[in-house]
Scaffold this motif. Structure first.
Motif, PDB file in Angstrom:
ATOM      1  N   ARG A  62       0.875  -1.286   0.029  1.00  0.00           N
ATOM      2  CA  ARG A  62      -0.188  -0.152   0.081  1.00  0.00           C
ATOM      3  C   ARG A  62       0.972   1.320  -0.022  1.00  0.00           C
ATOM      4  N   GLU A  63       0.515   2.346  -0.810  1.00  0.00           N
ATOM      5  CA  GLU A  63       1.247   3.159  -0.782  1.00  0.00           C
ATOM      6  C   GLU A  63       1.011   4.364   0.453  1.00  0.00           C
ATOM      7  N   HIS A  64      -0.228   4.204   0.872  1.00  0.00           N
ATOM      8  CA  HIS A  64      -0.676   5.226   1.855  1.00  0.00           C
ATOM      9  C   HIS A  64      -1.013   4.286   3.175  1.00  0.00           C
ATOM     10  N   ARG A  65      -1.083   4.999   4.286  1.00  0.00           N
ATOM     11  CA  ARG A  65      -1.921   4.355   5.553  1.00  0.00           C
ATOM     12  C   ARG A  65      -3.304   4.120   5.164  1.00  0.00           C
ATOM     13  N   ALA A  66      -4.094   3.136   5.608  1.00  0.00           N
ATOM     14  CA  ALA A  66      -5.426   3.075   5.044  1.00  0.00           C
ATOM     15  C   ALA A  66      -6.062   2.434   6.496  1.00  0.00           C
ATOM     16  N   THR A  67      -5.706   1.739   7.578  1.00  0.00           N
ATOM     17  CA  THR A  67      -6.421   1.381   8.366  1.00  0.00           C
ATOM     18  C   THR A  67      -6.170   2.030   9.887  1.00  0.00           C
ATOM     19  N   VAL A  68      -7.155   1.613  10.698  1.00  0.00           N
ATOM     20  CA  VAL A  68      -6.885   2.253  11.967  1.00  0.00           C
ATOM     21  C   VAL A  68      -5.593   1.789  12.817  1.00  0.00           C
ATOM     22  N   ALA A  69      -5.332   0.725  12.693  1.00  0.00           N
ATOM     23  CA  ALA A  69      -4.010  -0.112  13.161  1.00  0.00           C
ATOM     24  C   ALA A  69      -2.786   0.889  12.859  1.00  0.00           C
ATOM     25  N   GLU A  70      -2.909   1.227  11.543  1.00  0.00           N
ATOM     26  CA  GLU A  70      -1.633   1.844  11.072  1.00  0.00           C
ATOM     27  C   GLU A  70      -1.491   3.446  11.315  1.00  0.00           C
ATOM     28  N   PHE A  71      -2.719   3.866  11.754  1.00  0.00           N
ATOM     29  CA  PHE A  71      -3.020   5.147  12.233  1.00  0.00           C
ATOM     30  C   PHE A  71      -2.478   5.146  13.751  1.00  0.00           C
ATOM     31  N   VAL A  72      -3.055   4.290  14.493  1.00  0.00           N
ATOM     32  CA  VAL A  72      -2.704   3.873  15.684  1.00  0.00           C
ATOM     33  C   VAL A  72      -0.965   3.826  15.912  1.00  0.00           C
ATOM     34  N   GLY A  73      -0.479   2.990  14.974  1.00  0.00           N
ATOM     35  CA  GLY A  73       1.092   2.933  14.866  1.00  0.00           C
ATOM     36  C   GLY A  73       1.759   4.291  14.549  1.00  0.00           C
ATOM     37  N   LEU A  74       1.201   5.125  13.822  1.00  0.00           N
ATOM     38  CA  LEU A  74       1.719   6.352  13.385  1.00  0.00           C
ATOM     39  C   LEU A  74       1.721   7.284  14.826  1.00  0.00           C
ATOM     40  N   ALA A  75       0.616   7.292  15.481  1.00  0.00           N
ATOM     41  CA  ALA A  75       0.728   8.071  16.610  1.00  0.00           C
ATOM     42  C   ALA A  75       1.535   7.517  17.641  1.00  0.00           C
ATOM     43  N   ARG A  76       1.833   6.306  17.716  1.00  0.00           N
ATOM     44  CA  ARG A  76       2.658   5.488  18.754  1.00  0.00           C
ATOM     45  C   ARG A  76       4.073   5.929  18.550  1.00  0.00           C
ATOM     46  N   SER A  77       4.294   5.847  17.201  1.00  0.00           N
ATOM     47  CA  SER A  77       5.805   6.087  16.567  1.00  0.00           C
ATOM     48  C   SER A  77       6.202   7.479  16.532  1.00  0.00           C
ATOM     49  N   ILE A  78       5.267   8.543  16.584  1.00  0.00           N
ATOM     50  CA  ILE A  78       5.444   9.929  16.928  1.00  0.00           C
ATOM     51  C   ILE A  78       5.521  10.248  18.262  1.00  0.00           C
ATOM     52  N   ALA A  79       4.818   9.430  19.299  1.00  0.00           N
ATOM     53  CA  ALA A  79       4.830   9.664  20.746  1.00  0.00           C
ATOM     54  C   ALA A  79       6.179   9.366  21.245  1.00  0.00           C
ATOM     55  N   ALA A  80       6.606   8.085  20.589  1.00  0.00           N
ATOM     56  CA  ALA A  80       7.792   7.767  21.109  1.00  0.00           C
ATOM     57  C   ALA A  80       9.182   8.569  20.789  1.00  0.00           C
ATOM     58  N   ASP A  81       8.851   9.282  19.690  1.00  0.00           N
ATOM     59  CA  ASP A  81      10.205   9.970  19.335  1.00  0.00           C
ATOM     60  C   ASP A  81       9.869  11.671  19.803  1.00  0.00           C
ATOM     61  N   ARG A  82      10.254  11.666  20.989  1.00  0.00           N
ATOM     62  CA  ARG A  82       9.976  13.245  21.928  1.00  0.00           C
ATOM     63  C   ARG A  82      10.484  14.254  20.836  1.00  0.00           C
ATOM     64  N   ALA A  83      11.708  14.059  20.268  1.00  0.00           N
ATOM     65  CA  ALA A  83      12.263  15.035  19.535  1.00  0.00           C
ATOM     66  C   ALA A  83      11.592  15.623  18.495  1.00  0.00           C
ATOM     67  N   GLN A  84      10.471  14.646  17.898  1.00  0.00           N
ATOM     68  CA  GLN A  84       9.653  15.142  16.797  1.00  0.00           C
ATOM     69  C   GLN A  84       8.540  16.164  17.065  1.00  0.00           C
ATOM     70  N   TRP A  85       8.255  16.348  18.405  1.00  0.00           N
ATOM     71  CA  TRP A  85       7.190  16.954  18.886  1.00  0.00           C
ATOM     72  C   TRP A  85       7.446  18.224  20.110  1.00  0.00           C
ATOM     73  N   ALA A  86       8.348  17.597  21.026  1.00  0.00           N
ATOM     74  CA  ALA A  86       8.565  18.545  22.285  1.00  0.00           C
ATOM     75  C   ALA A  86       9.047  19.870  21.713  1.00  0.00           C
ATOM     76  N   PRO A  87       9.920  20.093  20.804  1.00  0.00           N
ATOM     77  CA  PRO A  87      10.479  21.470  20.360  1.00  0.00           C
ATOM     78  C   PRO A  87       9.132  22.311  20.018  1.00  0.00           C
ATOM     79  N   HIS A  88       7.969  21.693  19.573  1.00  0.00           N
ATOM     80  CA  HIS A  88       7.019  22.699  19.195  1.00  0.00           C
ATOM     81  C   HIS A  88       6.116  22.818  20.156  1.00  0.00           C
ATOM     82  N   ILE A  89       5.968  22.260  21.265  1.00  0.00           N
ATOM     83  CA  ILE A  89       5.232  22.594  22.526  1.00  0.00           C
ATOM     84  C   ILE A  89       5.201  24.250  22.911  1.00  0.00           C
TER      85      ILE A  89
END
Length: 169
Positions: A24-51
């Motif tokens: 699949r070229e793009h995310r299409a299932t709930v599980a894939e979006f949950v996985g995306l949220a988990r991967s971003i949450a686990a990488d504090r460097a992706q989000w912490a500087p923007h708070i």
């Protein structure tokens, strides 16, 4: 040879093209979006500087977009809330990154702590509030991207029995 089965595959299974699912070229299932949220949450460097925190209103920042989805970072100081709303035609994932948030629905009240995730379908009505004494940060994935956030009456009005002869809204 496995004698437990009468099915045997001869040759290279990878040559049987009709049995292979294309990637699949793009995310299409709930599980894939949950996985995306988990991967971003686990990488504090992706989000912490923007708070950022804003004492007058909830603060939000679009962290990422992709084919058919958006990722938002929100911060909540004590007492801030979303109001009772749904997300129009969008489904989504809500993940708490820091602090504590309270989610209110017609089914009750739930406390969300860091690591908690909520998956919701289009039309899911809820209110999210920071009822704690500390700031909170949350991550929201919407698919398709958020185009509407209709506000609703109070939960009490939603759950109240209809008067005899009343016409549903």
């Amino acid at each position: 040879m496995n004698s437990d089965s009468d099915l045997q595959i001869a040759g290279d299974i990878l040559e049987v093209q009709h049995l292979l699912q294309p990637a699949r070229e793009h995310r299409a299932t709930v599980a894939e979006f949950v996985g995306l949220a988990r991967s971003i949450a686990a990488d504090r460097a992706q989000w912490a500087p923007h708070i950022e925190y804003d004492a007058t209103s909830r603060w939000y920042h679009r962290l990422r977009t992709g084919p058919g989805y958006e990722v938002w970072l929100l911060s909540w100081v004590p007492g801030q809330g979303s109001g009772l709303h749904d997300h129009g035609l969008s489904s989504g994932v809500l993940a708490v990154l820091e602090g504590e948030l309270t989610e209110r629905t017609d089914r009750g009240v739930r406390t969300l702590t860091p690591g908690a995730q909520r998956v919701f379908a289009p039309g899911y009505v809820h209110e999210v509030v920071n009822d704690s004494l500390e700031p909170a940060v949350s991550l929201h994935v919407y698919y398709p991207g958020l185009t509407a956030m209709p506000m609703h009456e109070s939960l009490r009005a939603q759950c109240a029995p209809a008067a005899p002869g009343a016409v549903p809204a």
